[in-house]
Scaffold this motif. Structure first.
Motif, PDB file in Angstrom:
ATOM      1  N   ILE A 190       0.821  -1.205   0.000  1.00 26.83           N
ATOM      2  CA  ILE A 190       0.000   0.000   0.000  1.00 26.83           C
ATOM      3  C   ILE A 190       0.858   1.259   0.000  1.00 26.83           C
ATOM      4  O   ILE A 190       0.537   2.238  -0.670  1.00 26.83           O
ATOM      5  CB  ILE A 190      -0.926  -0.014   1.233  1.00 26.83           C
ATOM      6  CG1 ILE A 190      -1.879  -1.208   1.153  1.00 26.83           C
ATOM      7  CG2 ILE A 190      -1.727   1.281   1.340  1.00 26.83           C
ATOM      8  CD1 ILE A 190      -2.627  -1.493   2.427  1.00 26.83           C
ATOM      9  N   ASP A 191       1.970   1.254   0.728  1.00 25.44           N
ATOM     10  CA  ASP A 191       2.796   2.445   0.887  1.00 25.44           C
ATOM     11  C   ASP A 191       3.185   3.122  -0.420  1.00 25.44           C
ATOM     12  O   ASP A 191       3.095   4.344  -0.513  1.00 25.44           O
ATOM     13  CB  ASP A 191       4.052   2.132   1.700  1.00 25.44           C
ATOM     14  CG  ASP A 191       3.759   2.047   3.193  1.00 25.44           C
ATOM     15  OD1 ASP A 191       2.717   2.579   3.630  1.00 25.44           O
ATOM     16  OD2 ASP A 191       4.564   1.436   3.917  1.00 25.44           O
ATOM     17  N   PRO A 192       3.635   2.398  -1.449  1.00 25.53           N
ATOM     18  CA  PRO A 192       4.030   3.090  -2.682  1.00 25.53           C
ATOM     19  C   PRO A 192       2.893   3.885  -3.314  1.00 25.53           C
ATOM     20  O   PRO A 192       3.112   4.966  -3.861  1.00 25.53           O
ATOM     21  CB  PRO A 192       4.485   1.957  -3.606  1.00 25.53           C
ATOM     22  CG  PRO A 192       4.906   0.863  -2.681  1.00 25.53           C
ATOM     23  CD  PRO A 192       3.956   0.961  -1.506  1.00 25.53           C
ATOM     24  N   MET A 193       1.673   3.391  -3.209  1.00 25.05           N
ATOM     25  CA  MET A 193       0.540   4.127  -3.779  1.00 25.05           C
ATOM     26  C   MET A 193       0.271   5.409  -3.005  1.00 25.05           C
ATOM     27  O   MET A 193      -0.019   6.451  -3.594  1.00 25.05           O
ATOM     28  CB  MET A 193      -0.698   3.240  -3.811  1.00 25.05           C
ATOM     29  CG  MET A 193      -0.584   2.115  -4.832  1.00 25.05           C
ATOM     30  SD  MET A 193      -2.054   1.112  -4.912  1.00 25.05           S
ATOM     31  CE  MET A 193      -1.801   0.096  -3.461  1.00 25.05           C
ATOM     32  N   PHE A 194       0.371   5.355  -1.682  1.00 25.24           N
ATOM     33  CA  PHE A 194       0.177   6.556  -0.884  1.00 25.24           C
ATOM     34  C   PHE A 194       1.311   7.541  -1.113  1.00 25.24           C
ATOM     35  O   PHE A 194       1.083   8.755  -1.129  1.00 25.24           O
ATOM     36  CB  PHE A 194       0.044   6.209   0.592  1.00 25.24           C
ATOM     37  CG  PHE A 194      -1.329   5.726   0.948  1.00 25.24           C
ATOM     38  CD1 PHE A 194      -2.393   6.608   1.046  1.00 25.24           C
ATOM     39  CD2 PHE A 194      -1.560   4.386   1.178  1.00 25.24           C
ATOM     40  CE1 PHE A 194      -3.663   6.165   1.372  1.00 25.24           C
ATOM     41  CE2 PHE A 194      -2.824   3.934   1.505  1.00 25.24           C
ATOM     42  CZ  PHE A 194      -3.880   4.817   1.602  1.00 25.24           C
ATOM     43  N   GLU A 195       2.516   7.057  -1.278  1.00 27.71           N
ATOM     44  CA  GLU A 195       3.640   7.946  -1.570  1.00 27.71           C
ATOM     45  C   GLU A 195       3.447   8.650  -2.908  1.00 27.71           C
ATOM     46  O   GLU A 195       3.737   9.838  -3.047  1.00 27.71           O
ATOM     47  CB  GLU A 195       4.960   7.177  -1.550  1.00 27.71           C
ATOM     48  CG  GLU A 195       5.381   6.745  -0.170  1.00 27.71           C
ATOM     49  CD  GLU A 195       5.527   7.898   0.815  1.00 27.71           C
ATOM     50  OE1 GLU A 195       5.908   9.020   0.416  1.00 27.71           O
ATOM     51  OE2 GLU A 195       5.231   7.680   2.003  1.00 27.71           O
ATOM     52  N   GLN A 196       2.957   7.921  -3.894  1.00 27.15           N
ATOM     53  CA  GLN A 196       2.695   8.523  -5.203  1.00 27.15           C
ATOM     54  C   GLN A 196       1.622   9.607  -5.082  1.00 27.15           C
ATOM     55  O   GLN A 196       1.756  10.686  -5.667  1.00 27.15           O
ATOM     56  CB  GLN A 196       2.260   7.447  -6.199  1.00 27.15           C
ATOM     57  CG  GLN A 196       2.072   7.964  -7.596  1.00 27.15           C
ATOM     58  CD  GLN A 196       1.686   6.850  -8.566  1.00 27.15           C
ATOM     59  OE1 GLN A 196       1.400   5.727  -8.177  1.00 27.15           O
ATOM     60  NE2 GLN A 196       1.663   7.171  -9.832  1.00 27.15           N
ATOM     61  N   LEU A 197       0.572   9.341  -4.331  1.00 29.44           N
ATOM     62  CA  LEU A 197      -0.476  10.333  -4.127  1.00 29.44           C
ATOM     63  C   LEU A 197       0.052  11.547  -3.371  1.00 29.44           C
ATOM     64  O   LEU A 197      -0.253  12.689  -3.728  1.00 29.44           O
ATOM     65  CB  LEU A 197      -1.653   9.709  -3.375  1.00 29.44           C
ATOM     66  CG  LEU A 197      -2.794  10.647  -3.020  1.00 29.44           C
ATOM     67  CD1 LEU A 197      -3.396  11.287  -4.269  1.00 29.44           C
ATOM     68  CD2 LEU A 197      -3.851   9.894  -2.224  1.00 29.44           C
ATOM     69  N   ALA A 198       0.855  11.321  -2.342  1.00 29.67           N
ATOM     70  CA  ALA A 198       1.421  12.431  -1.580  1.00 29.67           C
ATOM     71  C   ALA A 198       2.307  13.306  -2.465  1.00 29.67           C
ATOM     72  O   ALA A 198       2.261  14.537  -2.375  1.00 29.67           O
ATOM     73  CB  ALA A 198       2.208  11.901  -0.382  1.00 29.67           C
ATOM     74  N   THR A 224       3.012  18.497  -5.590  1.00 32.33           N
ATOM     75  CA  THR A 224       3.360  19.206  -6.823  1.00 32.33           C
ATOM     76  C   THR A 224       2.159  19.758  -7.585  1.00 32.33           C
ATOM     77  O   THR A 224       2.280  20.779  -8.254  1.00 32.33           O
ATOM     78  CB  THR A 224       4.159  18.293  -7.766  1.00 32.33           C
ATOM     79  OG1 THR A 224       3.371  17.160  -8.102  1.00 32.33           O
ATOM     80  CG2 THR A 224       5.455  17.847  -7.120  1.00 32.33           C
ATOM     81  N   LYS A 225       1.020  19.115  -7.504  1.00 34.98           N
ATOM     82  CA  LYS A 225      -0.141  19.514  -8.311  1.00 34.98           C
ATOM     83  C   LYS A 225      -1.283  20.120  -7.507  1.00 34.98           C
ATOM     84  O   LYS A 225      -2.183  20.727  -8.083  1.00 34.98           O
ATOM     85  CB  LYS A 225      -0.704  18.304  -9.072  1.00 34.98           C
ATOM     86  CG  LYS A 225       0.293  17.572  -9.916  1.00 34.98           C
ATOM     87  CD  LYS A 225       0.692  18.371 -11.114  1.00 34.98           C
ATOM     88  CE  LYS A 225       1.581  17.498 -11.991  1.00 34.98           C
ATOM     89  NZ  LYS A 225       2.255  18.233 -13.004  1.00 34.98           N
ATOM     90  N   ALA A 226      -1.277  19.924  -6.196  1.00 38.26           N
ATOM     91  CA  ALA A 226      -2.395  20.400  -5.384  1.00 38.26           C
ATOM     92  C   ALA A 226      -1.898  21.026  -4.088  1.00 38.26           C
ATOM     93  O   ALA A 226      -2.455  20.789  -3.021  1.00 38.26           O
ATOM     94  CB  ALA A 226      -3.347  19.243  -5.094  1.00 38.26           C
ATOM     95  N   GLU A 277      -5.943  19.469   0.822  1.00 34.93           N
ATOM     96  CA  GLU A 277      -5.845  18.244   1.599  1.00 34.93           C
ATOM     97  C   GLU A 277      -6.411  17.069   0.810  1.00 34.93           C
ATOM     98  O   GLU A 277      -7.333  17.234   0.026  1.00 34.93           O
ATOM     99  CB  GLU A 277      -6.611  18.400   2.909  1.00 34.93           C
ATOM    100  CG  GLU A 277      -6.001  19.459   3.806  1.00 34.93           C
ATOM    101  CD  GLU A 277      -6.749  19.602   5.111  1.00 34.93           C
ATOM    102  OE1 GLU A 277      -7.507  18.685   5.478  1.00 34.93           O
ATOM    103  OE2 GLU A 277      -6.566  20.634   5.759  1.00 34.93           O
ATOM    104  N   ILE A 278      -5.860  15.907   1.035  1.00 36.51           N
ATOM    105  CA  ILE A 278      -6.337  14.683   0.401  1.00 36.51           C
ATOM    106  C   ILE A 278      -7.247  13.961   1.389  1.00 36.51           C
ATOM    107  O   ILE A 278      -6.886  13.763   2.545  1.00 36.51           O
ATOM    108  CB  ILE A 278      -5.164  13.758   0.017  1.00 36.51           C
ATOM    109  CG1 ILE A 278      -4.218  14.460  -0.962  1.00 36.51           C
ATOM    110  CG2 ILE A 278      -5.667  12.434  -0.534  1.00 36.51           C
ATOM    111  CD1 ILE A 278      -4.832  14.811  -2.295  1.00 36.51           C
ATOM    112  N   LEU A 279      -8.429  13.575   0.930  1.00 36.37           N
ATOM    113  CA  LEU A 279      -9.359  12.791   1.736  1.00 36.37           C
ATOM    114  C   LEU A 279      -9.491  11.422   1.098  1.00 36.37           C
ATOM    115  O   LEU A 279      -9.832  11.311  -0.078  1.00 36.37           O
ATOM    116  CB  LEU A 279     -10.727  13.469   1.806  1.00 36.37           C
ATOM    117  CG  LEU A 279     -11.826  12.674   2.502  1.00 36.37           C
ATOM    118  CD1 LEU A 279     -11.497  12.476   3.984  1.00 36.37           C
ATOM    119  CD2 LEU A 279     -13.165  13.362   2.341  1.00 36.37           C
ATOM    120  N   LEU A 280      -9.226  10.379   1.864  1.00 34.00           N
ATOM    121  CA  LEU A 280      -9.313   9.023   1.331  1.00 34.00           C
ATOM    122  C   LEU A 280     -10.749   8.584   1.099  1.00 34.00           C
ATOM    123  O   LEU A 280     -10.998   7.616   0.406  1.00 34.00           O
ATOM    124  CB  LEU A 280      -8.630   8.031   2.277  1.00 34.00           C
ATOM    125  CG  LEU A 280      -7.152   8.239   2.494  1.00 34.00           C
ATOM    126  CD1 LEU A 280      -6.627   7.220   3.489  1.00 34.00           C
ATOM    127  CD2 LEU A 280      -6.390   8.167   1.192  1.00 34.00           C
TER     128      LEU A 280
END
Length: 73
Positions: free
Chosen positions: A8-16, A21-23, A27-30
């Motif tokens: 799971i960690d790599p996907m959350f790192e990609q989102l972070a 850079t883009k937002a 804040e990100i809400l899961l």
């Protein structure tokens, strides 16, 4: 199928990284996530910890217990 935090960690790192850079400033809400009521209690706890508990500082989140009382984590 995802099996552990290492999956799971790599996907959350990609989102972070995308958020940085883009937002910037947003804040990100899961959103909602949970565990099907037929899952065993330990799997429920493991999944919740892997997805939410370890990422609280980076993302907002909601959790639900489908047709059951959610066990203490």
């Amino acid at each position: 199928m995802l099996s552990a935090e290492k999956d799971i960690d790599p996907m959350f790192e990609q989102l972070a990284e995308w958020a940085r850079t883009k937002a910037a400033g947003r804040e990100i809400l899961l959103g909602e996530f949970g565990v099907f009521f037929k899952a065993d209690p330990q799997s429920t706890i493991n999944w919740t910890r892997a997805v939410a508990m370890l990422r609280t500082p980076r993302f907002g989140w909601n959790v639900w217990g489908y047709k059951s009382v959610f066990p203490c984590v």
